[in-house]
Design a protein around this motif. Structure first.
Motif, PDB file in Angstrom:
ATOM      1  N   THR A 259       0.824  -1.214   0.000  1.00  0.00           N
ATOM      2  CA  THR A 259       0.000   0.000   0.000  1.00  0.00           C
ATOM      3  C   THR A 259       0.852   1.255   0.000  1.00  0.00           C
ATOM      4  O   THR A 259       0.597   2.202  -0.754  1.00  0.00           O
ATOM      5  CB  THR A 259      -0.935   0.009   1.226  1.00  0.00           C
ATOM      6  OG1 THR A 259      -1.819  -1.106   1.145  1.00  0.00           O
ATOM      7  CG2 THR A 259      -1.749   1.294   1.269  1.00  0.00           C
ATOM      8  N   ALA A 262       2.419   1.741  -3.439  1.00  0.00           N
ATOM      9  CA  ALA A 262       1.413   2.165  -4.412  1.00  0.00           C
ATOM     10  C   ALA A 262       1.136   3.654  -4.289  1.00  0.00           C
ATOM     11  O   ALA A 262       1.109   4.384  -5.290  1.00  0.00           O
ATOM     12  CB  ALA A 262       0.135   1.362  -4.226  1.00  0.00           C
ATOM     13  N   LEU A 263       0.930   4.125  -3.074  1.00  0.00           N
ATOM     14  CA  LEU A 263       0.631   5.543  -2.868  1.00  0.00           C
ATOM     15  C   LEU A 263       1.839   6.415  -3.197  1.00  0.00           C
ATOM     16  O   LEU A 263       1.689   7.510  -3.753  1.00  0.00           O
ATOM     17  CB  LEU A 263       0.182   5.772  -1.424  1.00  0.00           C
ATOM     18  CG  LEU A 263      -1.119   5.073  -1.010  1.00  0.00           C
ATOM     19  CD1 LEU A 263      -1.386   5.281   0.478  1.00  0.00           C
ATOM     20  CD2 LEU A 263      -2.305   5.567  -1.847  1.00  0.00           C
ATOM     21  N   TYR A 267      -0.338   5.926  -7.297  1.00  0.00           N
ATOM     22  CA  TYR A 267      -1.608   5.209  -7.412  1.00  0.00           C
ATOM     23  C   TYR A 267      -2.549   5.648  -6.294  1.00  0.00           C
ATOM     24  O   TYR A 267      -2.127   5.777  -5.130  1.00  0.00           O
ATOM     25  CB  TYR A 267      -1.394   3.702  -7.330  1.00  0.00           C
ATOM     26  CG  TYR A 267      -0.996   3.055  -8.632  1.00  0.00           C
ATOM     27  CD1 TYR A 267      -1.954   2.476  -9.473  1.00  0.00           C
ATOM     28  CD2 TYR A 267       0.335   3.037  -9.046  1.00  0.00           C
ATOM     29  CE1 TYR A 267      -1.588   1.892 -10.675  1.00  0.00           C
ATOM     30  CE2 TYR A 267       0.708   2.455 -10.242  1.00  0.00           C
ATOM     31  CZ  TYR A 267      -0.262   1.880 -11.057  1.00  0.00           C
ATOM     32  OH  TYR A 267       0.105   1.307 -12.250  1.00  0.00           O
ATOM     33  N   GLU A 268      -3.804   5.850  -6.625  1.00  0.00           N
ATOM     34  CA  GLU A 268      -4.811   6.164  -5.611  1.00  0.00           C
ATOM     35  C   GLU A 268      -5.459   4.901  -5.062  1.00  0.00           C
ATOM     36  O   GLU A 268      -5.978   4.898  -3.953  1.00  0.00           O
ATOM     37  CB  GLU A 268      -5.874   7.092  -6.194  1.00  0.00           C
ATOM     38  CG  GLU A 268      -5.330   8.459  -6.603  1.00  0.00           C
ATOM     39  CD  GLU A 268      -6.414   9.354  -7.160  1.00  0.00           C
ATOM     40  OE1 GLU A 268      -7.579   8.910  -7.258  1.00  0.00           O
ATOM     41  OE2 GLU A 268      -6.098  10.516  -7.507  1.00  0.00           O
ATOM     42  N   SER A 269      -5.413   3.811  -5.854  1.00  0.00           N
ATOM     43  CA  SER A 269      -6.041   2.562  -5.460  1.00  0.00           C
ATOM     44  C   SER A 269      -4.997   1.451  -5.360  1.00  0.00           C
ATOM     45  O   SER A 269      -4.445   1.017  -6.388  1.00  0.00           O
ATOM     46  CB  SER A 269      -7.116   2.159  -6.479  1.00  0.00           C
ATOM     47  OG  SER A 269      -7.520   0.818  -6.277  1.00  0.00           O
ATOM     48  N   PRO A 270      -4.699   0.954  -4.157  1.00  0.00           N
ATOM     49  CA  PRO A 270      -3.783  -0.191  -4.035  1.00  0.00           C
ATOM     50  C   PRO A 270      -4.269  -1.421  -4.785  1.00  0.00           C
ATOM     51  O   PRO A 270      -3.458  -2.219  -5.263  1.00  0.00           O
ATOM     52  CB  PRO A 270      -3.740  -0.438  -2.520  1.00  0.00           C
ATOM     53  CG  PRO A 270      -4.058   0.894  -1.911  1.00  0.00           C
ATOM     54  CD  PRO A 270      -5.081   1.503  -2.838  1.00  0.00           C
ATOM     55  N   THR A 271      -5.587  -1.570  -4.912  1.00  0.00           N
ATOM     56  CA  THR A 271      -6.124  -2.718  -5.645  1.00  0.00           C
ATOM     57  C   THR A 271      -5.753  -2.633  -7.118  1.00  0.00           C
ATOM     58  O   THR A 271      -5.325  -3.616  -7.736  1.00  0.00           O
ATOM     59  CB  THR A 271      -7.650  -2.780  -5.484  1.00  0.00           C
ATOM     60  OG1 THR A 271      -7.976  -2.900  -4.100  1.00  0.00           O
ATOM     61  CG2 THR A 271      -8.220  -3.978  -6.244  1.00  0.00           C
ATOM     62  N   GLN A 272      -5.927  -1.446  -7.704  1.00  0.00           N
ATOM     63  CA  GLN A 272      -5.537  -1.263  -9.103  1.00  0.00           C
ATOM     64  C   GLN A 272      -4.037  -1.462  -9.267  1.00  0.00           C
ATOM     65  O   GLN A 272      -3.576  -2.072 -10.237  1.00  0.00           O
ATOM     66  CB  GLN A 272      -5.931   0.131  -9.586  1.00  0.00           C
ATOM     67  CG  GLN A 272      -5.559   0.388 -11.041  1.00  0.00           C
ATOM     68  CD  GLN A 272      -5.814   1.831 -11.455  1.00  0.00           C
ATOM     69  OE1 GLN A 272      -6.226   2.655 -10.640  1.00  0.00           O
ATOM     70  NE2 GLN A 272      -5.548   2.147 -12.721  1.00  0.00           N
ATOM     71  N   THR A 274      -2.030  -3.378  -7.481  1.00  0.00           N
ATOM     72  CA  THR A 274      -1.714  -4.799  -7.393  1.00  0.00           C
ATOM     73  C   THR A 274      -2.070  -5.513  -8.691  1.00  0.00           C
ATOM     74  O   THR A 274      -1.309  -6.365  -9.181  1.00  0.00           O
ATOM     75  CB  THR A 274      -2.470  -5.439  -6.211  1.00  0.00           C
ATOM     76  OG1 THR A 274      -2.017  -4.837  -4.999  1.00  0.00           O
ATOM     77  CG2 THR A 274      -2.230  -6.940  -6.151  1.00  0.00           C
ATOM     78  N   ARG A 275      -3.209  -5.162  -9.266  1.00  0.00           N
ATOM     79  CA  ARG A 275      -3.640  -5.783 -10.516  1.00  0.00           C
ATOM     80  C   ARG A 275      -2.657  -5.466 -11.649  1.00  0.00           C
ATOM     81  O   ARG A 275      -2.237  -6.360 -12.410  1.00  0.00           O
ATOM     82  CB  ARG A 275      -5.049  -5.306 -10.863  1.00  0.00           C
ATOM     83  CG  ARG A 275      -5.613  -5.934 -12.129  1.00  0.00           C
ATOM     84  CD  ARG A 275      -7.092  -5.624 -12.293  1.00  0.00           C
ATOM     85  NE  ARG A 275      -7.344  -4.173 -12.327  1.00  0.00           N
ATOM     86  CZ  ARG A 275      -7.965  -3.497 -11.374  1.00  0.00           C
ATOM     87  NH1 ARG A 275      -8.379  -4.112 -10.266  1.00  0.00           N
ATOM     88  NH2 ARG A 275      -8.165  -2.190 -11.478  1.00  0.00           N
TER      89      ARG A 275
END
Length: 310
Positions: A259, A262-263, A267-272, A274-275
């Motif tokens: 997380t 990612a930030l 990235y605003e979304s850790p899920t995006q 990771t994908r």
């Protein structure tokens, strides 16, 4: 030319399975088998000469394969994936590289004759990477350059002349137009290179195409067209690959959480994140980081093309 190639192999035979400095400015070499995932990096502008084995370079949707007696030219910083292969007879991959310096390249332009284009050939070339066949003259210049490793006291006096000759020979070859554009400030490729430096500096910030285009005096449509022609990537794709590579470094070298990484890279979304990370590197972030860390403990990796500044 075969005897010259054999001598180059002898001179580079003590290279390790990682970036091996030669003591000659901007010249490095590497030997060995490197996992594909370890060769995903931002590659700096360079001339890379294969001496043994072969290599595949993939940038965006374009893949190029090169083997002994061919060389690869990359004229701007590009996120790419490399895969190396041993020779058919089993000898390990072996290569040498020269990092490009525009301040050395530019003065040579007046000393070389620009290739004459045919009636159906474009005058301008914006592609920033390609492969070409080596010539006896180019191989000979490389031999004299690497011989300096055996005579280090001669490096300050002779290496600059041999570097100029290597660049001169490449300028005379099929990749000459690419290098000419890079060293010509008002060319499309030089302007795209300038925009790449800005994207690299501000990779975690939202990408503003209008501002990038204005910076290099292009319309947005022309900027997109030239950027894609040079890099095989759109500006957004380029930025995404930069972010993922930087996050990978944070996970492996700095022990950041998924997380946090990612930030940190925008990235605003850790899920995006990771994908997209799993799509790029084949494993989710935590598993990929564990794989890389385990690999580093068991042996070094190939950094002739490590991420810029690493």
């Amino acid at each position: 030319m075969d005897s010259a190639l054999q001598e180059l192999r002898r001179l580079a035979a003590h290279a390790e399975n990682r970036r091996t400095e030669t003591g000659i400015p901007r010249v490095a070499m590497v030997q060995g088998q490197v996992p594909e995932h370890a060769l995903a990096a931002v590659y700096e502008p360079m001339i890379n000469l294969i001496l043994q084995g072969s290599k595949t370079m993939t940038v965006g949707g374009k893949s190029l394969h090169y083997d002994p007696a061919t060389y690869f030219v990359m004229s701007v910083d590009l996120p790419a994936v490399g895969t190396v292969h041993p020779a058919r007879t089993g000898e390990p991959y072996l290569a040498v590289s020269l990092t490009l310096d525009a301040d050395i390249l530019s003065p040579l332009l007046g000393d070389t004759i620009a290739p004459i284009t045919g009636p159906n050939e474009p005058v301008a070339q914006t592609e920033a990477f390609n492969v070409a066949a080596v010539t006896p003259e180019l191989i000979d210049a490389w031999v004299r350059m690497l011989r300096l490793m055996e005579h280090p006291a001669e490096i300050p006096a002779l290496a600059p002349a041999y570097e100029r000759e290597i660049l001169f020979r490449v300028l005379q070859g099929p990749q000459g137009p690419m290098l000419r554009q890079l060293a010509t400030p008002d060319s499309a490729l030089a302007r795209i290179s300038a925009s790449i430096q800005r994207i690299r500096r501000d990779y975690a910030q939202p990408l503003r195409i209008a501002a990038l285009a204005a910076q290099v005096a292009m319309s947005e449509s022309a900027f997109h067209r030239h950027f894609k022609a040079a890099t095989a990537l759109s500006p957004l794709q380029y930025q995404k690959q930069l972010r993922l590579l930087q996050a990978r470094q944070m996970l492996c070298a700095h022990g950041m959480s998924v997380t946090a990484a990612a930030l940190e890279v925008g990235y605003e979304s850790p899920t995006q994140f990771t994908r997209e990370y799993a799509r790029a590197f084949g494993l989710p972030p935590s598993q990929d980081a564990a794989r890389l860390i385990a690999g580093r403990r068991s042996g070094p990796t190939d950094p002739v093309e490590l991420p810029h500044g690493q």
